[in-house]
Design a protein around this motif. Structure first.
Motif, PDB file in Angstrom:
ATOM      1  N   UNK A  55     100.630 -20.317  75.759  1.00 45.27           N
ATOM      2  CA  UNK A  55      99.400 -19.650  75.389  1.00 45.27           C
ATOM      3  C   UNK A  55      99.520 -18.998  74.011  1.00 45.27           C
ATOM      4  N   UNK A  80     101.770 -31.724  85.738  1.00 48.11           N
ATOM      5  CA  UNK A  80     103.215 -31.489  85.723  1.00 48.11           C
ATOM      6  C   UNK A  80     103.676 -30.902  87.054  1.00 48.11           C
ATOM      7  N   UNK A  81     102.888 -29.985  87.594  1.00 48.01           N
ATOM      8  CA  UNK A  81     103.151 -29.458  88.932  1.00 48.01           C
ATOM      9  C   UNK A  81     101.845 -28.893  89.471  1.00 48.01           C
ATOM     10  N   UNK A 101      99.996 -26.885  86.551  1.00 45.93           N
ATOM     11  CA  UNK A 101     100.467 -26.873  85.169  1.00 45.93           C
ATOM     12  C   UNK A 101     100.199 -28.264  84.600  1.00 45.93           C
ATOM     13  N   UNK A 111      98.517 -23.584  82.173  1.00 39.64           N
ATOM     14  CA  UNK A 111      98.113 -23.411  83.556  1.00 39.64           C
ATOM     15  C   UNK A 111      96.607 -23.549  83.644  1.00 39.64           C
TER      16      UNK A 111
ATOM     17  N   UNK B 122      96.124 -16.716  83.389  1.00 41.86           N
ATOM     18  CA  UNK B 122      96.488 -17.068  84.764  1.00 41.86           C
ATOM     19  C   UNK B 122      95.512 -16.490  85.792  1.00 41.86           C
ATOM     20  N   UNK B 127      95.846 -17.051  90.528  1.00 40.82           N
ATOM     21  CA  UNK B 127      97.288 -17.078  90.759  1.00 40.82           C
ATOM     22  C   UNK B 127      97.764 -15.825  91.489  1.00 40.82           C
ATOM     23  N   UNK B 128      98.805 -15.983  92.276  1.00 42.17           N
ATOM     24  CA  UNK B 128      99.539 -14.894  92.904  1.00 42.17           C
ATOM     25  C   UNK B 128     100.926 -15.442  93.241  1.00 42.17           C
ATOM     26  N   UNK B 131     101.604 -18.929  94.837  1.00 45.63           N
ATOM     27  CA  UNK B 131     101.221 -20.058  93.985  1.00 45.63           C
ATOM     28  C   UNK B 131     102.192 -20.230  92.820  1.00 45.63           C
ATOM     29  N   UNK B 134     105.219 -21.769  94.241  1.00 47.29           N
ATOM     30  CA  UNK B 134     104.911 -23.119  94.712  1.00 47.29           C
ATOM     31  C   UNK B 134     104.983 -24.125  93.563  1.00 47.29           C
ATOM     32  N   UNK B 135     104.562 -23.709  92.368  1.00 47.76           N
ATOM     33  CA  UNK B 135     104.594 -24.624  91.217  1.00 47.76           C
ATOM     34  C   UNK B 135     106.037 -24.986  90.845  1.00 47.76           C
ATOM     35  N   UNK B 136     106.957 -24.047  91.067  1.00 51.28           N
ATOM     36  CA  UNK B 136     108.377 -24.336  90.855  1.00 51.28           C
ATOM     37  C   UNK B 136     108.884 -25.302  91.933  1.00 51.28           C
ATOM     38  N   UNK B 139     107.661 -28.973  91.633  1.00 53.40           N
ATOM     39  CA  UNK B 139     108.327 -29.743  90.582  1.00 53.40           C
ATOM     40  C   UNK B 139     109.699 -30.238  91.068  1.00 53.40           C
ATOM     41  N   UNK B 237     102.485 -13.841  84.123  1.00 51.34           N
ATOM     42  CA  UNK B 237     101.547 -13.857  82.999  1.00 51.34           C
ATOM     43  C   UNK B 237     101.511 -15.191  82.279  1.00 51.34           C
ATOM     44  N   UNK B 238     102.563 -15.979  82.425  1.00 55.47           N
ATOM     45  CA  UNK B 238     102.614 -17.275  81.747  1.00 55.47           C
ATOM     46  C   UNK B 238     102.870 -18.369  82.784  1.00 55.47           C
ATOM     47  N   UNK B 239     102.504 -19.591  82.444  1.00 58.17           N
ATOM     48  CA  UNK B 239     102.686 -20.703  83.377  1.00 58.17           C
ATOM     49  C   UNK B 239     104.151 -20.794  83.803  1.00 58.17           C
ATOM     50  N   UNK B 240     104.439 -20.737  85.111  1.00 54.29           N
ATOM     51  CA  UNK B 240     105.832 -20.775  85.581  1.00 54.29           C
ATOM     52  C   UNK B 240     106.348 -22.208  85.676  1.00 54.29           C
ATOM     53  N   UNK B 241     106.627 -22.786  84.528  1.00 60.78           N
ATOM     54  CA  UNK B 241     107.094 -24.177  84.496  1.00 60.78           C
ATOM     55  C   UNK B 241     108.598 -24.237  84.718  1.00 60.78           C
ATOM     56  N   UNK B 242     109.039 -25.216  85.471  1.00 58.48           N
ATOM     57  CA  UNK B 242     110.475 -25.441  85.659  1.00 58.48           C
ATOM     58  C   UNK B 242     111.163 -25.591  84.304  1.00 58.48           C
ATOM     59  N   UNK B 243     110.525 -26.304  83.360  1.00 61.92           N
ATOM     60  CA  UNK B 243     111.160 -26.629  82.078  1.00 61.92           C
ATOM     61  C   UNK B 243     110.891 -25.611  80.976  1.00 61.92           C
TER      62      UNK B 243
END
Lengths: 147, 387
Positions: A55, A80-81, A101, A111, B122, B127-128, B131, B134-136, B139, B237-243
């Motif tokens: 962001x 992506x997920x 994502x 997101x 977010x 989001x909470x 969720x 779950x995104x982690x 992936x 606060x930010x997208x919880x991406x694995x990568x």
């Protein structure tokens, strides 16, 4: 989603009602929301190392350069997920909804939520395209629909 | 010389935990926790010359500790590390780490309201915590084929540990089979209700002391062998991406947050995963146990799913996990106390005083806090033998 735990209701994924709380922009994210109101998806690109940034950032999160330039995304990407929320985080949200994502083709992640399909259609790697829907106070929120 | 050679975990205490602690406030719970931990150490409030934790300022005033060294490190293991460093560097002798929470979150119509992100990128997507985590998990399922049954095995193991623990909020709620877990309603796919932490009220405290201040402890001393904390950014606060990574494109990704901390902790201790007898892992969601085994080096990347099968993490297994029932069944008292409670259970295991799920002869405990959905993960190694 196992059948025995599925609610009996609809499993179509749709945008949230415009009554959800609107975003609260900061001074450096204002260009993003101004573009969204025009149904344009934007991101920043670093003038120095060319990294796509989202962001909204103050300095490039990779090289530290301050010269970040807003650019318009084509709004195309892949999932992506993903998840599906079956109990709302707060009462103004309608379930089910599918936070995800998205890998944008320009090389950044964001997101958002997937709409325009059924829960069973969700998959990592699903091709999607941006679609804007209104929320309060004149804001528009990007969602992604299978392309 | 080991940096924490002179730092002993002298006292620990969990006051009563409950879904709702009627008549209690966060402060009253933290006071009970502090006084209980001091009593456990055979110490008096007059012995305290340092305090940290989210309520440290109020506790300093209400217990009349001042003038005293005070900090406000909140999140469990970081607070313990700060207190240990304070003693190891000779700046304090007896330091309290306390937490308590009651009467704060009364909004029952919402899910985990303290995790609701007040953030523009977010919050509009509902989001909470469930969720985010779950995104982690999703992936990892995509990359390695991790299954619902493997995650449910984790949840059943932790909840059954709580089922038999008389002080757990969900004592007697089980036992649970893997099928029971999978039959509970979906909260945030792939997490069913019984794969998620509960929400409750509670508190706890730990007292660390310079060893020569507590020569006559009423129980076996427990020592800090090593520890560290990993942070990627602010939670929720930010997208919880694995990568998600920092500046180094080849650096450890958020999916393996905690790996750097574990390596440092093991290096300080001069130990490795094979030396650990009990894993008091933080269990906000079932998948996080699988992820931490990979992040901390107990198994290879992508092997965490199979690793938790075949009894490895259960009673009598090689690496028993979260032996009091953790956040799923013992207590999840809000923002900070549950993060400290993994350390308390590790201490109880090494003292050999657990009335349930005692790991016989446990010499080394690994305790953790946080998770990839929240962009942080901390590791603390405790031992029976003075380092």
């Amino acid at each position: 989603m196992s059948p025995e735990s599925a609610p009996t209701g609809d499993d179509r994924l749709v945008p949230q009602p415009a009554t959800i709380p609107p975003p609260t922009p900061s001074s450096h994210s204002a260009p993003y929301w101004e573009a969204a109101a025009r149904h344009e998806l934007v991101y920043q690109r670093c003038d120095a190392c060319k990294r796509a940034e989202f962001d909204p950032a103050v300095v490039c999160r990779r090289c530290g350069a301050r010269a970040l330039t807003w650019a318009r995304s084509a709004g195309l990407g892949t999932v992506y997920s993903w998840t599906v929320v079956w109990r709302p985080q707060q009462p103004s949200f309608v379930v089910p909804y599918a936070p995800a994502i998205i890998d944008l083709d320009e090389g950044y992640q964001m997101l958002a939520a997937v709409i325009g399909c059924r829960v069973a259609d969700l998959a990592v790697g699903l091709r999607v395209a941006v679609e804007f829907h209104p929320v309060a106070d004149g804001f528009a929120l990007p969602y992604f629909r299978p392309a | 010389m080991h940096p924490f050679r002179d730092v002993v975990v002298a006292g620990v205490h969990n006051p009563r935990q409950a879904r709702v602690l009627e008549g209690e406030t966060s402060l009253s719970v933290a006071i009970d926790a502090t006084l209980g931990a001091l009593a456990d150490a055979g110490l008096d409030v007059r012995d305290v010359d340092g305090i940290t934790g989210s309520l440290s300022s109020d506790l300093t005033y209400e217990l009349g500790l001042g003038p005293v060294w005070q900090s406000a490190s909140a999140l469990g293991i970081p607070a313990v590390m700060e207190a240990a460093a304070q003693i190891a560097t000779g700046l304090s002798d007896v330091v309290v780490v306390a937490a308590g929470q009651a009467g704060v979150y009364t909004e029952r119509a919402s899910t985990a309201p303290w995790t609701r992100p007040n953030h523009e990128f977010v919050a509009p997507y509902g989001m909470f915590t469930a969720a985010e985590f779950a995104l982690i998990a999703r992936r990892h399922m995509h990359m390695y084929g991790t299954t619902a049954e493997q995650m449910a095995t984790v949840a059943a193991t932790v909840r059954n540990n709580g089922h038999v623990h008389p002080d757990a909020i969900y004592a007697g709620r089980g036992p649970f089979t893997v099928d029971d877990i999978l039959a509970s309603r979906m909260v945030a796919d792939p997490f069913h209700l019984l794969e998620c932490a509960m929400t409750s009220e509670g508190g706890c405290a730990i007292v660390l002391a310079r060893a020569d201040r507590v020569p006559d402890l009423p129980h076996a001393p427990v020592w800090i062998l090593g520890g560290s904390t990993d942070r990627i950014g602010p939670s929720y606060r930010h997208a919880p991406a694995w990568d998600l990574r920092g500046r180094d494109p080849d650096g450890i990704p958020n999916g393996y947050v905690g790996r750097r901390a574990a390596r440092r902790a093991f290096a300080t201790a001069g130990l490795g995963p094979d030396d650990v007898d009990v894993c008091e892992l933080y269990d906000p969601f079932s998948f996080e146990i699988i992820r931490q085994f990979e992040a901390f080096g107990f198994c290879g990347e992508g092997e965490g799913g199979p690793f938790v099968m075949d009894g490895t993490i259960g009673p009598g297994g090689r690496f028993p996990i979260t032996t009091d029932g953790g956040l799923m069944a013992f207590s999840h008292g809000g923002q900070t106390s549950q993060l400290l409670q993994r350390v308390i259970r590790g201490v109880q295991q090494l003292r050999g005083t657990c009335t349930t799920m005692q790991v016989e002869g446990a010499e080394v405990a690994l305790c953790s806090g946080g998770g990839a959905g929240a962009l942080f993960n901390d590791v603390l190694l405790l031992g029976r033998e003075r380092p």
